[in-house]
Each structure stands twice: as structure tokens, then as C-alpha cells.
Motif scaffolding. Structure first.
Motif, mmCIF file in Angstrom:
data_model
loop_
_atom_site.group_PDB
_atom_site.id
_atom_site.type_symbol
_atom_site.label_atom_id
_atom_site.label_comp_id
_atom_site.label_asym_id
_atom_site.label_seq_id
_atom_site.Cartn_x
_atom_site.Cartn_y
_atom_site.Cartn_z
ATOM 1 N N THR A 21 0.832 -1.214 0.000
ATOM 2 C CA THR A 21 0.000 0.000 0.000
ATOM 3 C C THR A 21 0.866 1.263 0.000
ATOM 4 O OG1 THR A 21 -0.089 0.154 2.399
ATOM 5 C CG2 THR A 21 -1.775 -1.201 1.351
ATOM 6 N N GLY A 22 0.164 2.388 -0.164
ATOM 7 C CA GLY A 22 0.831 3.691 -0.090
ATOM 8 C C GLY A 22 1.866 3.867 -1.187
ATOM 9 N N HIS A 23 2.876 4.688 -0.897
ATOM 10 C CA HIS A 23 3.871 4.995 -1.934
ATOM 11 C C HIS A 23 4.727 3.788 -2.268
ATOM 12 C CE1 HIS A 23 6.549 5.514 1.589
ATOM 13 N NE2 HIS A 23 7.520 5.262 0.746
ATOM 14 N N GLN A 65 6.246 0.653 7.544
ATOM 15 C CA GLN A 65 5.831 0.907 8.928
ATOM 16 C C GLN A 65 5.403 -0.387 9.616
ATOM 17 O OE1 GLN A 65 2.634 3.751 9.412
ATOM 18 N NE2 GLN A 65 2.408 3.320 11.572
ATOM 19 N N ALA A 66 4.650 -1.230 8.909
ATOM 20 C CA ALA A 66 4.111 -2.426 9.571
ATOM 21 C C ALA A 66 3.749 -3.512 8.559
ATOM 22 C CB ALA A 66 2.871 -2.048 10.385
ATOM 23 N N TYR A 67 3.803 -4.771 9.056
ATOM 24 C CA TYR A 67 3.302 -5.916 8.288
ATOM 25 C C TYR A 67 2.049 -6.418 8.992
ATOM 26 C CZ TYR A 67 8.104 -6.065 6.456
ATOM 27 O OH TYR A 67 9.305 -5.754 5.878
ATOM 28 N N ILE A 68 0.964 -6.511 8.266
ATOM 29 C CA ILE A 68 -0.272 -7.053 8.829
ATOM 30 C C ILE A 68 -0.473 -8.434 8.199
ATOM 31 C CG2 ILE A 68 -2.737 -6.634 9.242
ATOM 32 C CD1 ILE A 68 -1.021 -4.324 10.237
ATOM 33 N N VAL A 69 -0.323 -9.488 9.005
ATOM 34 C CA VAL A 69 -0.457 -10.856 8.487
ATOM 35 C C VAL A 69 -1.810 -11.402 8.929
ATOM 36 C CG1 VAL A 69 0.546 -13.164 8.405
ATOM 37 C CG2 VAL A 69 2.045 -11.164 8.612
ATOM 38 N N LEU A 94 2.272 -1.892 5.112
ATOM 39 C CA LEU A 94 1.906 -0.481 5.281
ATOM 40 C C LEU A 94 3.161 0.390 5.245
ATOM 41 C CD1 LEU A 94 -0.683 -0.740 8.199
ATOM 42 C CD2 LEU A 94 -1.162 -0.282 5.795
ATOM 43 N N PRO A 95 3.055 1.563 4.636
ATOM 44 C CA PRO A 95 4.221 2.449 4.540
ATOM 45 C C PRO A 95 4.377 3.336 5.771
ATOM 46 C CG PRO A 95 2.367 3.443 3.438
ATOM 47 C CD PRO A 95 1.875 2.124 3.975
ATOM 48 N N VAL A 96 5.600 3.772 6.012
ATOM 49 C CA VAL A 96 5.794 4.901 6.931
ATOM 50 C C VAL A 96 5.197 6.117 6.234
ATOM 51 C CG1 VAL A 96 7.535 6.447 7.904
ATOM 52 C CG2 VAL A 96 7.884 3.979 7.974
ATOM 53 N N GLY A 126 4.208 11.642 -0.227
ATOM 54 C CA GLY A 126 3.510 11.018 0.892
ATOM 55 C C GLY A 126 2.005 10.911 0.727
ATOM 56 N N VAL A 127 1.475 11.481 -0.350
ATOM 57 C CA VAL A 127 0.012 11.550 -0.476
ATOM 58 C C VAL A 127 -0.622 10.165 -0.419
ATOM 59 C CG1 VAL A 127 -1.874 12.142 -2.060
ATOM 60 C CG2 VAL A 127 0.025 13.730 -1.720
ATOM 61 N N ILE A 128 -0.088 9.261 -1.210
ATOM 62 C CA ILE A 128 -0.741 7.952 -1.317
ATOM 63 C C ILE A 128 -0.561 7.138 -0.028
ATOM 64 C CG2 ILE A 128 1.236 6.870 -2.456
ATOM 65 C CD1 ILE A 128 -0.842 5.320 -4.149
ATOM 66 N N SER A 129 0.562 7.351 0.662
ATOM 67 C CA SER A 129 0.770 6.634 1.931
ATOM 68 C C SER A 129 -0.169 7.175 3.007
ATOM 69 C CB SER A 129 2.220 6.773 2.382
ATOM 70 O OG SER A 129 3.061 6.189 1.418
ATOM 71 N N CYS A 130 -0.381 8.462 2.985
ATOM 72 C CA CYS A 130 -1.314 9.036 3.970
ATOM 73 C C CYS A 130 -2.741 8.541 3.701
ATOM 74 C CB CYS A 130 -1.233 10.560 3.944
ATOM 75 S SG CYS A 130 0.344 11.166 4.595
ATOM 76 N N GLU A 131 -3.067 8.344 2.430
ATOM 77 C CA GLU A 131 -4.382 7.780 2.118
ATOM 78 C C GLU A 131 -4.482 6.357 2.662
ATOM 79 O OE1 GLU A 131 -7.716 5.956 -0.050
ATOM 80 O OE2 GLU A 131 -5.637 5.264 -0.004
ATOM 81 N N ALA A 132 -3.387 5.603 2.513
ATOM 82 C CA ALA A 132 -3.397 4.207 2.954
ATOM 83 C C ALA A 132 -3.560 4.082 4.463
ATOM 84 C CB ALA A 132 -2.092 3.517 2.521
ATOM 85 N N THR A 133 -3.040 5.053 5.206
ATOM 86 C CA THR A 133 -3.109 4.971 6.664
ATOM 87 C C THR A 133 -4.320 5.716 7.238
ATOM 88 O OG1 THR A 133 -1.583 6.831 6.752
ATOM 89 C CG2 THR A 133 -0.629 4.654 7.017
ATOM 90 N N GLY A 134 -5.152 6.263 6.373
ATOM 91 C CA GLY A 134 -6.345 6.980 6.856
ATOM 92 C C GLY A 134 -6.036 8.380 7.339
ATOM 93 N N ASP A 135 -4.875 8.884 6.970
ATOM 94 C CA ASP A 135 -4.413 10.190 7.450
ATOM 95 C C ASP A 135 -4.813 11.320 6.506
ATOM 96 O OD1 ASP A 135 -2.854 11.806 9.251
ATOM 97 O OD2 ASP A 135 -1.262 11.858 7.755
ATOM 98 N N LEU A 136 -5.075 10.990 5.254
ATOM 99 C CA LEU A 136 -5.363 12.005 4.230
ATOM 100 C C LEU A 136 -6.833 12.422 4.301
ATOM 101 C CD1 LEU A 136 -4.189 13.391 1.548
ATOM 102 C CD2 LEU A 136 -5.342 11.520 0.346
ATOM 103 N N PRO A 137 -7.128 13.684 4.559
ATOM 104 C CA PRO A 137 -8.532 14.109 4.598
ATOM 105 C C PRO A 137 -9.169 14.060 3.203
ATOM 106 C CG PRO A 137 -7.110 15.727 5.636
ATOM 107 C CD PRO A 137 -6.224 14.781 4.897
#
Lengths: 80, 627
Positions: A7-9, A49-53, A74-76, B245-256
Motif C-alpha cells: 500500500t501507499g507509496h 511501517q508495519a506488516y499485517i499478516v 503499510l508504509p511509513v 507522501g500523499v498515497i501513503s497518507c491515504e493508505a493509513t487513513g491520514d489524508l482528509p
């Protein structure tokens, strides 16, 4: 095979063909250690940041993945 | 070594004078936000109207700004905010601060109001070298054109902080922009409106002498070590900037998303920095003074009136503002809106919140099409560009929106207030306190209203900055409340010191510690300072500003989040269902701070921090203070 959801970047470290919107998908053979995933995928460990298994956060990088395990990586976060 | 000087400019009488800052004052108040606050309180009273001549405007580089220290380049701008009504500050990087330092000045203090548009040219630290020059020909120009014109007039070695049309029109969230098209902005709390109300278009500073640290060899050694760590830890940051960081913040629920009511936004994959780079939009990088990170990006515009031109690339906050907040996943319109907001001199964080709020008002029928001048639609780039122009020029619906979401919602009624997202009048920046709940207590208690940079507590929660650097032992779980107050308390103190020293907070990515930074101060000035001393000075600044807020009537009732963030969970995504339990965290936080249940510093806390003298000076009744 164990399935991976990146996920993420971190998705930008994987080939375009692996990406699906905001996630990228991959598979690894059973028996792979969690700590070997960054090397296999080409993702720097410090950007994870984390591995969710199977829905649970796992910190032990020596954990061996089984046949039907599902891993979310999951990314930092960054941002300003 | 520590004696300093400021220039006092009386805009009304056009007189300039010099103020000597003695060693004791400078060692206590250092520079930047801290010295700026001290000087503001010397020349203004808290009850002043923010847009009146009585509101002093202070530019103060940090104590370390301009010395050969990595990322020591920031300047604080201090004044009472028209947006919040609080004594406030905004900081800016780039090259302006180091240039100001090289002129030999610790601050420029602007008093009164010029009878006609002017700009200030600083050529040295003597009053005769600070000139007020007519700016009739500059008035109305955008910030980029203003910088170009002044560079053509005074030479390429001049650095400029300027306002655009938004500042001239006293839009309450107008910013002050440094660097022209290589944009850096003192973005938050409407310092541009204060400058505009004074009829000051720009401050231009010519080159002077680079300051020398007391022990250059030792400092150089420290910087060599730091440079290696920064290069190692900020590679992605260098490649994509904060936009990465935009897409990572979306992944973690941080992006409004969609005025803070959404949970997921697949379009984040199109507007993140990596996607912009892959599309070929990014054509260059730039950096602030003395920084190897180079997080600034140049992009080619493809939408709006300036399609085909090169401009500053949008940062994370701006992509959230004009992207996910407005459900816009078109990177060309995000870049065009960023360019337009920078030229007009608008804070993109407040502007994005205001625009998303306006679209929701239109969607719910609270404001009609004939008032708006056109339909306001989610995901429509033209809506964003249209509203930016209307706001900056205070035309039509822009007149209502130009005072920020709090004032607009107060005019529109209780229904609109339910989704007006601000704290103490400052629109909330784009890190969701439902994803990283330490941000809830941070936003609620920050000195200037909702501010991510006063605490950056999500850095600690996400592991970007190691909690052990600040002696935080307990593990931090994002959705819980445990330990969050301690994270906010310690990070706020630490980062208040950053604002006094003029340091960019991205240094945290290299895991710099209070002890390490205190070493830079020691080596530069020969001033004995430990990491604890540094954190204590941050705590003192934070409490001084809290006292100012208390004098203006701020108490626990104001340390609150808007209803949307406190009672409406994100519906989907990683932070779905999470709500911050603010009351519990606030109780713990007040205890750590030594404040009473109402959030007022106790007498023993004020004594410990040597702040008791300010109680009378700020007009605070001793009856409100408890032991």
C-alpha cells in the motif's frame, strides 16, 4: 502461495502491471520469511511501517509465511 | 557574541531606528518566534485590531538561521492574526532568512501603517540602510511578478518576501511568499493580510556578510555527520518532495477526503508525487538555503491560464487541499490551483478547507448558485480555480469566504458550523486526528490554532521520529489514547525550540536530538546549553504564548476539535470507525504541562518557568490563577 498487498507509496517500487489503484499485489512462495520481503520486492525496509499478516500486526521478521497467508504492507507516512 | 539588533520601522512617520538587543535578552529569547513574540509584546497590546496600525508585524530569523548549519534557514513572522484573533506566527524557509541574518539584523519590526503602498529595502543593519520606497507600480502584481520586478531593480542578490493581491485585499488567510516562483511561504494565520493592511507590498534584503560561528571546525564536523544521515534518510523525500507522501497518507487513513467526511480516495494514486513524476510533470528540483534534501519541485502546468509554463510543484498539504479535500484527482488542476494560490498569496491549507466547505454548503443548499456565481462541484478543477480568484479579490462569494471557515460558518448558521473544520479559527491541516489520535490533543492545544507543525506528533506515532529521542518509553498505538498527551507535550516543547532557532522540522527525519541541537548552539555562540535547556526554553515559549491566549479569553472550552473530527468517524479505510477521546488526553496533557483543569498555567508553573512577570503585563487577573 502467500499473497501480498502493498500500500501507499510503496506501490511505486513494484512494476506498473502489479498496481491496482492505490494498492499493488504480488505473491511469494510459502516458506518465505517476512524479513525477506523488502529484498524480494525492492522496497527499502525503513520505508515500511508495519506488516499485517492475516489481519494482525506482526513484528517478528523471522516469521515464516504459510500457503494461504495474506500480508498487507503499510508504509511509513510522510507528507509535510 | 550574543548581542543583537533590530530595526524599528515606523511606517506612518517613515522613521527608522535601531534597537539594541542585549546579551541577556538574546540568550533568553534567542530568535525567530520567541524573539518575535518578545518584540511584539514590547510594541503592541493584545487587544489590538489585527488589521489596524497598532498591530506590529515582526520578521525575525531564527538564532541559528544563516549560520553554516544544515536547514537553518527559517524566519518567523509574528503578529496578531486576523483569522484567529490570537497572537500568532508563521515561519518561512528559502533564502530570505539567511539574507536577513547576513544584513546583521535579528529582526525587522514594522509599526503603524504607510499612507501609500511601499516596500522596504534592507541594505545593512544601520537605520540609514533601511529604506521605504514607493510601491505604487507593484500594487496589484502577483507574488512571482513582484519578486521578478524587484530583482530586476535591485539585482539578483536581493531576497524578497512579498504579498499578492490576497494580502493587499486583507484576505484573512493571505500569506507572505518568499522566493518568487521558487515558492516558500509564511502561510498560516493571515500574516499577509497584516502586511497588506500596512500598505507594505514587500521586504527586500540585499546581501551582507555571512556570519561566522565561534568554532567553525567543530561545527563543520557536526554537519558532516548530519549530512550523511540526512542523505540516507531522505532519499524518497528528495525524489518526490512531501508530495510523495500523499498515497501513503491515504493508505493509513491520514489524508482528509471531501471536507473531512470521506474514508478512502482511489484518486490519490493519480495525484501523489510519484505519479506526477511518472507522467513527466516534474522537471526540476530546488532547495532551501543550506539544505541537501531539495524537497522543492518544479512542474510544467497543463491546466488553467498558464498551461505550458513552469511553476512550483504542489506539496503534500496543497495536494490534499486542492485534490482529495475537493475530490479532485486531476494532477494538472492540482498544479494549476497551487500555482494560482501562490501567485495570489493565499495559504493553500486554509484555502483548500474553505473551498471544500463552500462546495459542501452548495451541495446542501445552504448557499445558492446565484450567490456563488456558478455551480460548485466536487472533483471540478474549474470550481477550485474560480473560487481562488473570487476569494483573493473578495468578489461575490469570495467576500464571505475570505474571512475563513469559522467566520463564514457563523454567517451561514448552525448547520454550516457542523462541518466547518477549524480549531480556534485556524483551518485544520491535512493530517487526520482520527488516524493518529495524538494529533487531536496537539491540534486542540497548539498556540496558534490547528497546526501540525507545532507538534508533528504523527511523526512519533508512525515511527518517522523515534520516541526514544525524547525519552518516551511507552509504545504508542495509533488509535488509542495511551501516551498521546506525553507525545504532544514533548514534541510541542521541542518544536517550539526549532521555531526559535530557525530550523526546518524535516531535520527530524535524520533523528536529530535535543542534545545534538544544543551542541550546535554551543559551538556557534559559545553559549552553554544542554538538550534539557533547549527543551525548557521551548516549554517557556509555549507557556508564554499560552498566557497570551489566556489573556484573550482562551480556556479549555476552546481546546476542542470541530464536530466532524470529534464525533464522525471516517467511514472506510484504515482509520475507519476511530474517534479521538480528546477529554481524557486533555486531562493528562494539562497535568503534564502544569496547567489547571481549565487549561490555565498554575502559579507554580509560571514561577518554575520564570513567567510570572507576564501575568500583570498581559492584564491577566491573578484571580484566574490557581496555585
Amino acid at each position: 502461495m502467500a499473497t501480498l498487498e502493498v500500500t501507499g507509496h510503496l506501490i511505486f517500487y513494484l512494476p506498473k502491471a502489479a498496481r491496482d489503484g492505490t494498492v499493488a499485489r504480488a505473491v511469494v512462495p510459502p516458506g518465505t520469511a517476512l524479513g525477506h520481503l523488502p529484498g524480494i520486492l525492492g522496497i527499502p525496509q525503513e520505508e515500511i511501517q508495519a506488516y499485517i499478516v492475516n489481519g494482525r500486526s506482526v513484528k517478528d521478521l523471522s516469521t515464516i509465511l504459510g500457503q494461504d497467508d495474506h500480508v498487507v504492507i503499510l508504509p511509513v507516512i510522510t507528507g509535510g | 557574541m550574543l548581542e543583537g539588533r533590530a530595526i524599528i520601522v515606523d511606517l506612518t512617520t517613515k522613521c527608522t531606528s535601531q534597537l539594541a538587543i542585549d546579551e541577556r535578552t538574546r540568550s533568553q529569547y534567542m530568535g525567530g518566534s520567541y524573539l518575535g513574540t518578545y518584540l511584539w509584546l514590547e510594541y503592541s497590546r493584545l487587544e489590538v485590531d489585527p488589521l489596524s496600525p497598532a498591530n506590529t508585524l515582526v520578521f525575525a530569523p531564527g538564532l541559528l538561521t544563516g549560520y553554516p548549519i544544515i536547514a537553518a534557514n527559517r524566519t518567523s513572522v509574528v503578529a496578531k492574526s486576523p483569522l484567529t484573533g490570537l497572537l500568532s506566527e508563521s515561519t518561512v524557509g528559502g533564502y530570505f532568512g539567511p539574507k536577513l541574518r547576513s544584513s546583521g539584523l535579528d529582526a525587522i519590526v514594522l509599526r503603524g501603517t504607510s499612507p501609500e503602498p511601499c516596500y522596504i529595502l534592507v541594505e545593512g543593519d544601520d537605520p540609514s540602510e533601511v529604506k521605504l520606497l514607493p510601491a505604487g507600480d507593484l500594487w496589484g502584481l502577483d507574488t512571482f511578478k513582484t519578486a521578478e520586478t524587484l530583482k530586476a531593480r535591485h539585482g539578483d542578490d536581493v531576497e524578497i518576501a512579498a504579498i499578492g493581491p490576497a494580502g493587499e485585499n486583507c484576505v484573512h488567510f493571505a500569506c507572505i511568499t518568499a522566493g518568487g516562483s521558487d515558492t516558500r511561504a509564511a502561510g498560516r494565520t493571515g500574516m499577509g493580510a497584516v502586511m497588506g493592511a500596512k500598505n507594505v507590498k514587500a521586504v527586500a534584503v540585499k546581501s551582507g556578510k555571512t556570519p561566522r560561528p565561534q568554532n567553525p571546525k567543530e561545527l563543520a564536523e557536526m554537519m558532516r555527520d548530519l549530512a550523511g544521515r540526512i542523505r540516507e534518510k531522505t532519499q524518497a523525500f528528495s525524489a518526490y518532495g512531501t508530495a510523495g507522501g500523499v498515497i501513503s497518507c491515504e493508505a493509513t487513513g491520514d489524508l482528509p477526503i471531501q471536507n473531512w467526511k470521506g474514508g478512502s480516495f482511489p484518486g490519490a494514486a493519480r495525484i501523489t508525487g510519484q505519479a506526477m513524476a511518472e507522467r513527466g510533470m516534474v522537471v526540476g528540483h530546488y532547495t532551501c538555503w543550506g539544505c541537501p534534501i531539495r524537497c522543492g519541485k518544479d512542474v510544467i502546468l497543463s491546466a488553467g491560464d498558464r498551461a505550458g509554463q513552469k511553476s512550483h510543484g504542489p506539496e503534500y498539504e496543497t495536494i490534499a487541499a486542492f485534490g482529495s479535500m475537493c475530490l479532485n484527482d486531476d494532477p494538472d488542476y492540482v498544479a494549476a490551483a497551487n500555482d494560482l494560490a501562490n501567485r495570489l498569496g493565499l495559504d493553500t491549507i486554509s484555502a483548500g478547507n474553505v473551498i471544500a466547505f463552500a462546495i459542501e454548503c452548495f451541495e446542501r443548499g445552504i448557499i445558492a448558485e446565484d450567490i456563488c456565481g456558478r455551480p460548485l462541484r466536487w472533483g471540478d478543477g474549474e470550481t477550485i480555480l474560480y473560487l481562488l480568484e473570487e476569494i483573493a479579490h473578495r468578489r461575490g462569494i469570495g467576500r464571505l469566504l475570505s474571512r475563513g471557515v469559522r467566520a463564514a460558518a457563523q454567517s451561514l448558521g448552525p448547520l454550516a458550523q457542523e462541518f466547518a473544520v477549524h480549531v480556534k479559527g485556524l483551518e485544520v491541516p491535512f493530517h487526520d486526528p482520527r488516524a493518529y489520535t495524538s494529533m487531536a490533543v496537539n491540534y486542540a492545544t497548539c498556540m496558534r490554532g490547528a497546526c501540525h507543525l507545532e507538534g508533528l506528533t504523527y511523526y512519533v506515532e508512525s515511527g518517522t521520529y523515534s520516541r526514544s529521542n525524547l525519552g518516551i518509553e511507552s509504545e504508542i498505538v495509533p488509535s488509542g489514547t495511551e501516551g498521546k498527551a506525553e507525545v504532544a507535550f514533548k514534541m510541542q516543547n521541542f518544536l517550539a525550540a526549532f521555531n526559535s532557532l530557525g530550523l526546518c522540522k524535516f531535520l527530524l527525519r535524520a533523528q536529530v536530538t535535543p542534545d545534538e541541537i544544543a551542541g550546535w548552539v554551543r559551538t556557534t555562540f559559545g553559549l552553554e546549553m544542554s538538550g534539557k535547556d533547549l527543551l525548557d526554553s521551548g516549554e517557556r515559549l509555549f507557556n508564554l504564548r499560552r498566557l497570551c491566549n489566556v489573556a484573550l479569553g482562551i480556556t479549555r472550552k476552546d481546546d476542542i476539535l470541530p464536530p466532524r473530527l470529534l464525533s464522525q468517524p471516517r467511514p472506510t479505510g484504515k482509520a475507519a470507525g476511530v474517534l479521538p477521546h480528546l477529554g481524557k488526553m486533555l486531562d493528562e496533557y494539562y497535568k503534564l504541562r502544569g496547567w489547571d483543569h481549565e487549561g490555565i498555567p498554575t502559579i507554580s508553573t509560571l514561577k518554575r518557568l520564570n513567567l510570572l512577570e507576564f501575568v500583570g503585563k498581559l492584564g491577566i487577573s491573578e484571580r484566574v490563577l490557581s496555585e
